[in-house]
Design a protein around this motif. Structure first.
Motif: not given
Length: 611
Positions: A169-177, A292-300, A443-454
């Motif tokens: 759905g987006d870089i590194g994630v499926l559509h479901t997140g 492996t370069r893990r993406p920096v997960k933004s604090d929710v 509401n779960e912090g995920q874009s439609f593409s599955g990407k983290d909204l932050g």
């Protein structure tokens, strides 16, 4: 050496696109039908890829399942089309042949139930299992559950090699997140010999995705990028002609763990030739370990608490929402603002604003919703799927969140042709059910593409209820499905019968979310006849229409009769429900203001009779 063994021991070059290549060469209909009508052309394309350096080719069966073939009235020819595809591929030359099975669902929420999609894929799989192929390639699966089920089914029936590819759905994630690492490990555990990704992205974004994952324990990794992002000109899709760039990206893909590299949409034999050339020139070998370069997960970021309690959490009083339609003309804004203030002072819990109802253009409800919020009213916005594509819907929702507007009614929306701009087109990327799911995903912090909204949004979402449906039990079943999708409450079409209100109360008493009963006062006989005959979902009783006819032509008398009838309906509704939805006719907010005051004056007395 068997194909399965070859997949484990070295780098393998796959082929490129079949469908987009045929499309660029003039084919306009079902590409899979050409397996029967022009198998020589299909064999010729395979031979071009073999000459370019492909070690494995895939059969022309990506969309050869009954659901997709039915679009061309070919659903009865699944067996013949798939068998002919295998024959055309075997005829092409001495290389490995993988039978391709493509996903049915797209990135849009799929209307066909999962069990029907899987049944269609199983039917195709059964045909291909009877052919002499070297392995199977599952590709372009947007619905990961669909991919899992067909992988399990296939693994139980064959020991041949299986390549299972999800679509991001987006870089590194499926559509479901779901993160790509988790997805690939699940595919490995379900029996895939190769787990990978294909389609939607070019090599640049796929390389970024591979940088975020570790090597798998047993399975190897595949990557089949698109040639580029698609371009549209004069209604035709095209892709950048970039074979050399594709070859330049090959080294990076191998270094990030890919051992099977091919091409998807827009790729040609020239792209495959460059992949082969890069492997030879750089003497590339499969990597045994990688960093492996893990993406920096933004604090929710949890949003601040809304300045109102949720509509579903209002206690110890009737919850009353009143619809006040945005005006069509700018000159109507001052009166609209006066109305919102008067209704709030009368005691409504929220003022709800339609989204270009009946496909008639009005002032943007978010703009007016923000204005009345600043004045102390609580806005509840309708969002119609008709006017915005998925991009626009998500953008609109995030803008609402930033403005502090948190209450939504998700509706599909009246088609554009019924409105005042008959030349306009309806979008309908989503249905109301899809929109509810999207809102809950935000509401779960995920874009439609599955990407983290932050950050998480904090919406409550309502859904429409056709309370006048001829078969009420079927409509209630739809409500149950909307609850499963995430609906927090329902707002009904206007009801004009006390008996119907009682029927609704009985039919919906088991539901776990509130039902706001819609009541719209009548203002004239002509208004009553229009609603009865021309507005979908609204039916008036003969008695109601006759009462309005008796005062036809007298504005004051018509308004009084309309209010009196509405009060009777309100009184009945208050016995059975603690939630009422008043609909203001023609910006005459004095009418719904009167009804709101009536509710507030009598709520304690009537509430005591509620069962």
């Amino acid at each position: 050496m068997s194909f399965k063994q070859q997949l484990k021991e070295g780098l393998i070059v796959g082929d490129g696109a079949m469908g987009t290549l045929l499309y660029q060469r003039g084919s306009q209909s079902c590409f899979e039908e050409l397996n029967l009508s022009d198998p020589e052309q299909i064999t010729s394309v395979h031979q071009e890829y073999i000459a370019a350096g492909a070690d494995v080719i895939q059969t022309n069966t990506y969309a050869a399942n009954s659901i997709k073939l039915d679009r061309y009235n070919l659903g009865a020819y699944v067996k013949e089309i798939n068998e002919a595809a295998v024959a055309a591929a075997k005829q092409a030359g001495d290389v490995y042949v993988a039978a391709t099975i493509g996903g049915v669902a797209t990135m849009h929420q799929e209307k066909t139930p999962l069990e029907e999609r899987v049944a269609s894929l199983k039917e195709q799989t059964d045909v291909l299992l009877e052919t002499d192929v070297d392995g199977f390639l599952l590709e372009t699966f947007y619905d990961f559950e669909e991919l899992k089920q067909i992988l399990i089914y296939l693994r139980e029936r064959t020991d041949k090699a299986i390549i299972a590819q999800a679509t991001l759905g987006d870089i590194g994630v499926l559509h479901t997140g779901m993160h790509l690492q988790e997805a690939l490990e699940l595919l490995e555990n379900l029996g895939a010999d190769v787990a990978g990704i294909n389609c939607r992205m070019g090599p640049y974004h796929m390389l970024q995705s591979l940088e975020e994952i570790s090597l798998l324990s047993h399975a190897t990794i595949s990557v089949y990028p698109n040639a580029s992002l698609p371009n549209v000109r004069d209604g035709r899709f095209s892709y950048q002609s970039n074979p050399t760039y594709f070859g330049d990206m090959t080294k990076g893909l191998v270094e990030e763990g890919a051992t099977l590299i091919g091409g998807c949409c827009g790729t040609t034999p020239d792209h495959i030739r460059e992949i082969k050339k890069a492997i030879k020139e750089h003497q590339l070998k499969p990597v045994k370990e990688k960093r492996t370069r893990r993406p920096v997960k933004s604090d929710v970021i949890r949003p601040e608490e809304p300045f109102f309690p949720k509509l579903t959490e209002i206690k110890d009083e009737m919850s009353v929402i009143v619809e006040l339609d945005p005006p069509k003309a700018l000159s109507g804004v001052p009166e609209f603002m006066k109305g919102a203030k008067a209704l709030t002072e009368a005691g409504v819990n929220a003022v709800t604003l339609a989204d270009n109802s009946l496909a008639s253009s009005r002032i943007d409800n978010l703009a007016l919703g923000s204005k009345i919020k600043d004045e102390g009213a609580r806005p509840l916005l309708h969002i119609a799927c008709r006017d915005r594509n998925i991009i626009g819907l998500q953008s609109h929702l995030l803008g609402m969140h930033e403005l502090g507007v948190r209450d939504i009614l998700a509706i599909t929306g009246d088609p554009a042709k019924v409105g005042d701009f008959p030349g306009a087109t309806s979008v309908y990327d989503m249905s109301s059910m899809d929109l509810i799911r999207l809102i809950k995903q935000l509401n779960e912090g995920q874009s439609f593409s599955g990407k983290d909204l932050g950050a998480n949004t904090n919406f409550t979402v309502g859904a429409a209820f056709n309370a006048n449906a001829r078969r009420l039990e079927r409509e209630v079943q739809r409500l149950e499905k909307k609850i499963e999708a995430g609906a927090d409450y329902f707002m009904s079409q206007p009801v004009y019968s006390s008996e119907r209100i009682e029927e609704i109360a009985e039919a919906t008493k088991h539901l776990s979310v509130p039902v706001y009963i819609g009541i719209m006062p009548l203002v004239s006989s002509r208004n009553a006849e229009f609603l009865h005959h021309e507005v979908p979902g609204i039916k008036l009783t003969d008695e109601v229409r006759e009462q309005m006819r008796e005062v036809a032509g007298d504005r004051e008398a018509s308004e009084k009769v309309g209010i009196d009838m509405a009060k009777q309906l309100v009184d009945t509704a208050m016995i059975h429900f603690s939630t009422i939805y008043l609909i203001t006719p023609f910006l005459r907010y004095n009418i719904t203001e009167t009804l709101t005051k009536h509710i507030r004056e009598h709520e304690k007395t009537i509430a005591g009779t509620r069962g």
